[in-house]
Design an enzyme around this catalytic site. Sequence first.
Site, PDB file in Angstrom:
ATOM      1  N   TYR A  52      51.718  31.203 -20.472  1.00  0.00           N
ATOM      2  CA  TYR A  52      52.526  31.505 -21.650  1.00  0.00           C
ATOM      3  C   TYR A  52      53.363  32.769 -21.470  1.00  0.00           C
ATOM      4  O   TYR A  52      54.291  33.016 -22.228  1.00  0.00           O
ATOM      5  CB  TYR A  52      51.629  31.706 -22.885  1.00  0.00           C
ATOM      6  CG  TYR A  52      50.810  30.512 -23.287  1.00  0.00           C
ATOM      7  CD1 TYR A  52      50.984  29.254 -22.701  1.00  0.00           C
ATOM      8  CD2 TYR A  52      49.832  30.639 -24.260  1.00  0.00           C
ATOM      9  CE1 TYR A  52      50.210  28.171 -23.075  1.00  0.00           C
ATOM     10  CE2 TYR A  52      49.060  29.559 -24.648  1.00  0.00           C
ATOM     11  CZ  TYR A  52      49.240  28.331 -24.043  1.00  0.00           C
ATOM     12  OH  TYR A  52      48.463  27.267 -24.425  1.00  0.00           O
ATOM     13  N   HIS A 108      43.236  25.723 -17.093  1.00  0.00           N
ATOM     14  CA  HIS A 108      44.255  25.178 -18.000  1.00  0.00           C
ATOM     15  C   HIS A 108      44.443  23.669 -17.836  1.00  0.00           C
ATOM     16  O   HIS A 108      44.781  22.964 -18.797  1.00  0.00           O
ATOM     17  CB  HIS A 108      45.591  25.900 -17.768  1.00  0.00           C
ATOM     18  CG  HIS A 108      46.472  25.920 -18.967  1.00  0.00           C
ATOM     19  ND1 HIS A 108      47.359  26.929 -19.241  1.00  0.00           N
ATOM     20  CD2 HIS A 108      46.609  25.049 -20.000  1.00  0.00           C
ATOM     21  CE1 HIS A 108      48.010  26.683 -20.370  1.00  0.00           C
ATOM     22  NE2 HIS A 108      47.572  25.541 -20.845  1.00  0.00           N
TER      23      HIS A 108
END
Length: 259
Positions: A52, A108
């Site tokens: 991010y 992730h």
Amino acid sequence: MTPTVPTVPLRDGGTMPLLGFGTWQMTGTECLDAVRTALDAGYRHLDTATMYRNEAEVGRALRESGVDRDEVFLTTKLHPRQADRPDETLSESLDALGVDAVDLWLVHAPPGGPGEDLWERFVAARDAGRARAIGVSNYTLDQVDRLTEATGVTPQVNQVSWAPAKHDPAVAAGHRERGVVLEGYSPFRNTDLADPVLQEVADAHGVTPAQVVLRWHVEHEIVVIPKSATPERIRANLAIGDLTLSAEEVARIDGLARS
């Protein structure tokens, strides 16, 4: 007064708030302001990731908020591209966040497979106290099982895309049977908030369809992490503490996955 958010127990100890604040696709000042607003509103669960590119803003917002670090459940994630340097990546994440440890560190996405060797490094990080809990994201139950078989350690959390339209009772039950907390992301992206069922339930309680979707997750004990950069929506998403759905209402919303 800080809103009370129910929690779910994590296998091997600790608890996780069932409602958190997501930060995907927010960077810079937008992220900083949104996280500060969330913490001021009473959120005590923040979700970020190395991908991010906003860990520094999340960490700064936490420091500037005045909220005690120990009051906030903090999650970050390692992207598969960083699977060859997990220890260094975690160190970079901790430095960016300005903390000694995260409450939850997730893989992730599967790095071309379950990533048994990578998972061993996650276990080592937990043992070293650099991550208080460890888990995965976007894994199938078969991939979760392969990690358990290879290492003897089962992920404590699996974060996946979840919403009423994607509700799968068998998948939810499979996680419960394994002692894995199911965490859902993108609750609104995958939901038609104008659906008549959601609107009818919302009208019956004097709330919004979005609040109904969030409470539906909580009723199922599925962690949910809505995100917004709009202060009013950030606060509204948290304001579901007094909302309770009946078993019939939950079942009707479950049925959206079959409609």
